[in-house]
Scaffold this active site. Sequence first.
Site, PDB file in Angstrom:
ATOM      1  CG  HIS A  23      -2.366  -0.979   1.437  1.00  0.00           C
ATOM      2  ND1 HIS A  23      -2.560  -0.674   2.335  1.00  0.00           N
ATOM      3  CD2 HIS A  23      -2.049  -1.692   0.454  1.00  0.00           C
ATOM      4  CE1 HIS A  23      -3.483  -2.500   2.087  1.00  0.00           C
ATOM      5  NE2 HIS A  23      -3.513  -2.543   0.216  1.00  0.00           N
ATOM      6  CG  HIS A  79      -9.957  -7.296  -2.670  1.00  0.00           C
ATOM      7  ND1 HIS A  79     -10.628  -6.097  -2.675  1.00  0.00           N
ATOM      8  CD2 HIS A  79      -8.786  -7.338  -2.723  1.00  0.00           C
ATOM      9  CE1 HIS A  79     -10.072  -5.494  -2.509  1.00  0.00           C
ATOM     10  NE2 HIS A  79      -8.725  -6.867  -1.841  1.00  0.00           N
ATOM     11  CD  GLU A  81      -6.163  -3.338  -2.145  1.00  0.00           C
ATOM     12  OE1 GLU A  81      -6.594  -4.151  -1.291  1.00  0.00           O
ATOM     13  OE2 GLU A  81      -5.129  -2.085  -1.310  1.00  0.00           O
ATOM     14  CG  ASP A  83      -3.204  -7.193  -3.172  1.00  0.00           C
ATOM     15  OD1 ASP A  83      -4.017  -6.470  -3.446  1.00  0.00           O
ATOM     16  OD2 ASP A  83      -2.814  -8.071  -1.860  1.00  0.00           O
ATOM     17  CG  HIS A 145      -9.498  -5.018   2.985  1.00  0.00           C
ATOM     18  ND1 HIS A 145      -8.275  -3.335   2.998  1.00  0.00           N
ATOM     19  CD2 HIS A 145      -9.243  -5.576   2.115  1.00  0.00           C
ATOM     20  CE1 HIS A 145      -8.103  -3.520   2.177  1.00  0.00           C
ATOM     21  NE2 HIS A 145      -8.149  -4.394   1.009  1.00  0.00           N
ATOM     22  CG  ASP A 164      -7.777  -9.063   1.233  1.00  0.00           C
ATOM     23  OD1 ASP A 164      -6.205  -9.592   0.729  1.00  0.00           O
ATOM     24  OD2 ASP A 164      -8.037  -8.021   0.692  1.00  0.00           O
ATOM     25  CE1 TYR A 192      -2.790  -9.336   4.517  1.00  0.00           C
ATOM     26  CE2 TYR A 192      -5.365  -8.881   6.134  1.00  0.00           C
ATOM     27  CZ  TYR A 192      -4.797  -9.234   4.524  1.00  0.00           C
ATOM     28  OH  TYR A 192      -4.433  -8.996   3.453  1.00  0.00           O
ATOM     29  CG  HIS A 225      -2.139 -11.295   1.050  1.00  0.00           C
ATOM     30  ND1 HIS A 225      -1.290 -10.743  -0.405  1.00  0.00           N
ATOM     31  CD2 HIS A 225      -3.437 -10.203   1.187  1.00  0.00           C
ATOM     32  CE1 HIS A 225      -1.847  -9.813  -0.505  1.00  0.00           C
ATOM     33  NE2 HIS A 225      -2.724  -9.388  -0.332  1.00  0.00           N
TER      34      HIS A 225
HETATM   35 FE1  FEO Z   1      -6.995  -6.196  -0.213  1.00  0.00          FE
HETATM   36 FE2  FEO Z   1      -5.391  -8.318  -0.585  1.00  0.00          FE
HETATM   37  O1  FEO Z   1      -5.525  -6.861  -1.223  1.00  0.00           O
END
Ligand code: FEO
Length: 397
Positions: A23, A79, A81, A83, A145, A164, A192, A225
Amino acid sequence: MGKKITEKVTWVGKIDWELRRFHGDELSTDRGTSYNAYLIRDQKTVLLDTVWGPYQREFLEGLKQEVDVKSIDAIVIHHGESDHTGSLPLLMEEIPDTPIYCTANGVKSLKGLYHKDWNFVPVKTGDVLDLGGSALTFVEARMLHWPDTMFSYLSGEEILFSTDGFGQHYASEMLYNDLVDQGELYREAMKYYANILTPFNKMVVGKIKEVLGMNLPLKLIAPSHGILWRDNPAQIVERYLEWAQDYGENQIAILYDTMWEGTRQLAESIARGVQSQDPEVTVKLYNLSKTDKNDVLLEVFRSKGILVGSPTVNRGITHATAGILEMMEGLSFKGKKAGAFSSYGWSGEGAGLIQERLKKAGMDIPVEFVRSSWNPGEEGAVQGQEFGKAFAQSFHE
Ligand code: FEO
């Protein structure tokens, strides 16, 4: 190279041993991370998520070693995002018409990020993608999230893909929770949670109860992750329920910055006062300029009480102190007590400013701030100790 999880499911993600910041500079990732993507091969072939853009070519080559990408019937994006979706543009160049299953908000985030009109199939909680033999059931998980987040559950294999949720920034070749150092694993899982999921505590509890209410048999929790939870996967669910309910241990964290050691001396006097009042409470001190901010926030998460101090500088506080207060407010910690302290030479606004920021961050202030002009000396040390004692005592009133 893929890693086989079950007869039908293969991990096709990327382990990123190098990552130290995530981030932008907002989150430290001292143990790296992984971007977990999965390939399901049943009568239909489905790809779940991708990996971060810098690894897109590596990802695509690895995927092609597992499967002819033209045979992929569907892609599921849990999701949006970057990544987890950064490799989509390259992949979609080869299979532009392949349907992408995601939430309605997922369509928004993917369109916003990549400006492509791919073949989106919006899904809601309870929608099912039949794979022939097994099936994927989607469960929206708004704000866990991002507003676009969803989980999916693979029947037959009894796997919950949790995005996540339940993840950790923890690079490991070992893939499963029972094969890694438990101390490292739980520290990263908690870091996390503390740094990413704390603002969404209520949603965490609600979603866990909703999923538990479905009474689904569960062999594996596969987050996006870190390692996968195969040994007693309920253990991380139970920990999340604990963390989501205004978590705090019997710990007081003293966070300070210092220019000429005065605020440090005051911090140490306060620590002595806390300990003399309550020898059982764990007391930890962190110099905010010298400690990783996310490690500090992990300790804030773990603490029932937080004391924050800064010298007064230019009628304000130091940038390290201001930064941590900003992050504490954003994370919306609940059920914690806090207090402020400062050493100052001239105008002395620091302690009052910190106290106001702590109130704004939702913390209770049981004891009015303490401040000491110039170096604390004996008198300041006594004031600091009395402040520490009063703060420790406030937990027993
Ligand atoms: Fe919210 Fe691992 O991206």
